[in-house]
Design a protein around this motif. Structure first.
Motif, mmCIF file in Angstrom:
data_model
loop_
_atom_site.group_PDB
_atom_site.id
_atom_site.type_symbol
_atom_site.label_atom_id
_atom_site.label_comp_id
_atom_site.label_asym_id
_atom_site.label_seq_id
_atom_site.Cartn_x
_atom_site.Cartn_y
_atom_site.Cartn_z
ATOM 1 N N GLN A 42 0.837 -1.191 0.000
ATOM 2 C CA GLN A 42 0.000 0.000 0.000
ATOM 3 C C GLN A 42 0.879 1.250 0.000
ATOM 4 N N GLY A 43 0.372 2.281 -0.666
ATOM 5 C CA GLY A 43 1.052 3.569 -0.630
ATOM 6 C C GLY A 43 0.735 4.267 0.675
ATOM 7 N N VAL A 44 1.708 4.990 1.202
ATOM 8 C CA VAL A 44 1.523 5.764 2.432
ATOM 9 C C VAL A 44 2.152 7.133 2.229
ATOM 10 N N CYS A 45 1.382 8.181 2.541
ATOM 11 C CA CYS A 45 1.896 9.553 2.511
ATOM 12 C C CYS A 45 1.550 10.221 3.828
ATOM 13 N N PHE A 46 2.460 11.032 4.323
ATOM 14 C CA PHE A 46 2.218 11.854 5.502
ATOM 15 C C PHE A 46 2.142 13.306 5.050
ATOM 16 N N HIS A 47 1.094 14.015 5.507
ATOM 17 C CA HIS A 47 0.869 15.417 5.174
ATOM 18 C C HIS A 47 1.003 16.249 6.444
ATOM 19 N N ASP A 48 1.619 17.430 6.323
ATOM 20 C CA ASP A 48 1.681 18.328 7.481
ATOM 21 C C ASP A 48 0.350 19.077 7.626
ATOM 22 N N SER A 49 0.259 19.970 8.587
ATOM 23 C CA SER A 49 -1.007 20.651 8.876
ATOM 24 C C SER A 49 -1.464 21.562 7.739
ATOM 25 N N ASP A 50 -0.576 21.896 6.814
ATOM 26 C CA ASP A 50 -0.950 22.684 5.639
ATOM 27 C C ASP A 50 -1.354 21.801 4.458
ATOM 28 N N GLY A 51 -1.176 20.492 4.609
ATOM 29 C CA GLY A 51 -1.507 19.565 3.537
ATOM 30 C C GLY A 51 -0.315 19.158 2.694
ATOM 31 N N LYS A 52 0.840 19.722 2.964
ATOM 32 C CA LYS A 52 2.039 19.404 2.186
ATOM 33 C C LYS A 52 2.540 18.007 2.557
ATOM 34 N N ILE A 53 2.831 17.206 1.545
ATOM 35 C CA ILE A 53 3.356 15.857 1.777
ATOM 36 C C ILE A 53 4.826 15.963 2.149
ATOM 37 N N PHE A 54 5.193 15.347 3.277
ATOM 38 C CA PHE A 54 6.599 15.384 3.674
ATOM 39 C C PHE A 54 7.235 14.002 3.686
ATOM 40 N N SER A 55 6.433 12.956 3.491
ATOM 41 C CA SER A 55 6.994 11.612 3.448
ATOM 42 C C SER A 55 6.073 10.722 2.615
ATOM 43 N N ALA A 56 6.678 9.852 1.804
ATOM 44 C CA ALA A 56 5.914 8.905 0.992
ATOM 45 C C ALA A 56 6.747 7.642 0.826
ATOM 46 N N ASN A 57 6.121 6.497 0.998
ATOM 47 C CA ASN A 57 6.872 5.252 0.889
ATOM 48 C C ASN A 57 7.073 4.860 -0.577
ATOM 49 N N PRO A 58 7.929 3.874 -0.854
ATOM 50 C CA PRO A 58 8.195 3.457 -2.238
ATOM 51 C C PRO A 58 6.939 3.026 -2.999
ATOM 52 N N SER A 59 5.987 2.385 -2.323
ATOM 53 C CA SER A 59 4.757 1.980 -3.016
ATOM 54 C C SER A 59 3.943 3.192 -3.451
ATOM 55 N N ALA A 60 3.913 4.237 -2.639
ATOM 56 C CA ALA A 60 3.218 5.467 -3.032
ATOM 57 C C ALA A 60 3.873 6.043 -4.287
ATOM 58 N N ARG A 61 5.182 6.050 -4.312
ATOM 59 C CA ARG A 61 5.909 6.583 -5.470
ATOM 60 C C ARG A 61 5.628 5.748 -6.719
ATOM 61 N N SER A 67 8.463 10.702 -8.375
ATOM 62 C CA SER A 67 9.593 10.612 -7.445
ATOM 63 C C SER A 67 9.171 11.218 -6.106
ATOM 64 N N LEU A 68 9.958 10.985 -5.079
ATOM 65 C CA LEU A 68 9.663 11.582 -3.776
ATOM 66 C C LEU A 68 9.664 13.101 -3.882
ATOM 67 N N TRP A 69 10.622 13.654 -4.622
ATOM 68 C CA TRP A 69 10.679 15.107 -4.796
ATOM 69 C C TRP A 69 9.409 15.625 -5.461
ATOM 70 N N GLU A 70 8.929 14.910 -6.516
ATOM 71 C CA GLU A 70 7.703 15.334 -7.214
ATOM 72 C C GLU A 70 6.489 15.236 -6.295
ATOM 73 N N ILE A 71 6.436 14.194 -5.480
ATOM 74 C CA ILE A 71 5.320 14.046 -4.539
ATOM 75 C C ILE A 71 5.340 15.180 -3.523
ATOM 76 N N LYS A 72 6.518 15.492 -3.009
ATOM 77 C CA LYS A 72 6.620 16.585 -2.032
ATOM 78 C C LYS A 72 6.245 17.929 -2.643
ATOM 79 N N ASP A 73 6.409 18.074 -3.939
ATOM 80 C CA ASP A 73 6.116 19.339 -4.621
ATOM 81 C C ASP A 73 4.655 19.453 -5.051
ATOM 82 N N ILE A 74 3.864 18.399 -4.891
ATOM 83 C CA ILE A 74 2.464 18.416 -5.329
ATOM 84 C C ILE A 74 1.700 19.588 -4.721
#
Length: 169
Positions: A42-61, A67-74
């Protein structure tokens, strides 16, 4: 002592073995959960209180095709995600389960979303659950974690069955 008065010694004794055992237990626990995070399907993403993704596992990617950088920039480039609802309409970022969980402070379960995967040049369908996390005594979540699984194959099979039944009638 030289003046005949007894010396006083003050101090504290700590059981360092218990402390070392506790540190070892924490380290093993962290390693176990890191391994789970890194290897689960399963994909897992963690979002901060503003909604910005700061962590995503390999399955999420892999599922998102980013990429992790692209996910963080969403958060800064929500058009890059290209998400749709089951009816094909746009699924705005502010309506994503993670954003709803942040706004409402409630867990959001079993939302289906199509996410355009550039590597596959096609939409991947996911079933999403978002869970807000709270600090003690606070009413608003300080972050949200989102889990999602790729349901593309089962959705395609279901759509084919529905289409086939429709033709049969």
């Amino acid at each position: 002592s030289d003046d005949g008065k007894p010396l006083a010694l003050e101090g504290a004794i700590f059981d360092i073995d218990k402390l070392k055992a506790y540190e070892k237990e924490i380290k093993e626990s962290e390693e176990k959960y890191r391994l789970l995070f890194e290897t689960m399907t399963q994909g897992v993403c963690f979002h901060d209180s503003d909604g910005k993704i700061f962590s995503a596992n390999p399955s999420a990617r892999r599922i998102l095709g980013l990429s992790l950088w692209e996910i963080k920039d969403i958060y800064n480039n929500t058009e890059a995600l290209r998400t749709i609802r089951e009816d094909g309409s746009l699924y705005p970022y502010e309506d994503h389960p993670s954003m709803l969980a942040l706004r409402t402070g409630k867990k959001i379960n079993d939302k289906v979303m199509g996410v355009y995967n550039r590597k596959l040049d096609d939409y991947v369908w996911v079933n999403i659950n978002s869970t807000p996390m709270f600090r003690e005594g606070e009413k608003l979540p300080y972050q949200v974690y989102t889990t999602f699984e790729d349901i593309t194959e089962s959705k395609k099979a279901k759509d084919l069955l529905t289409e086939s039944e429709s033709k049969y009638r």
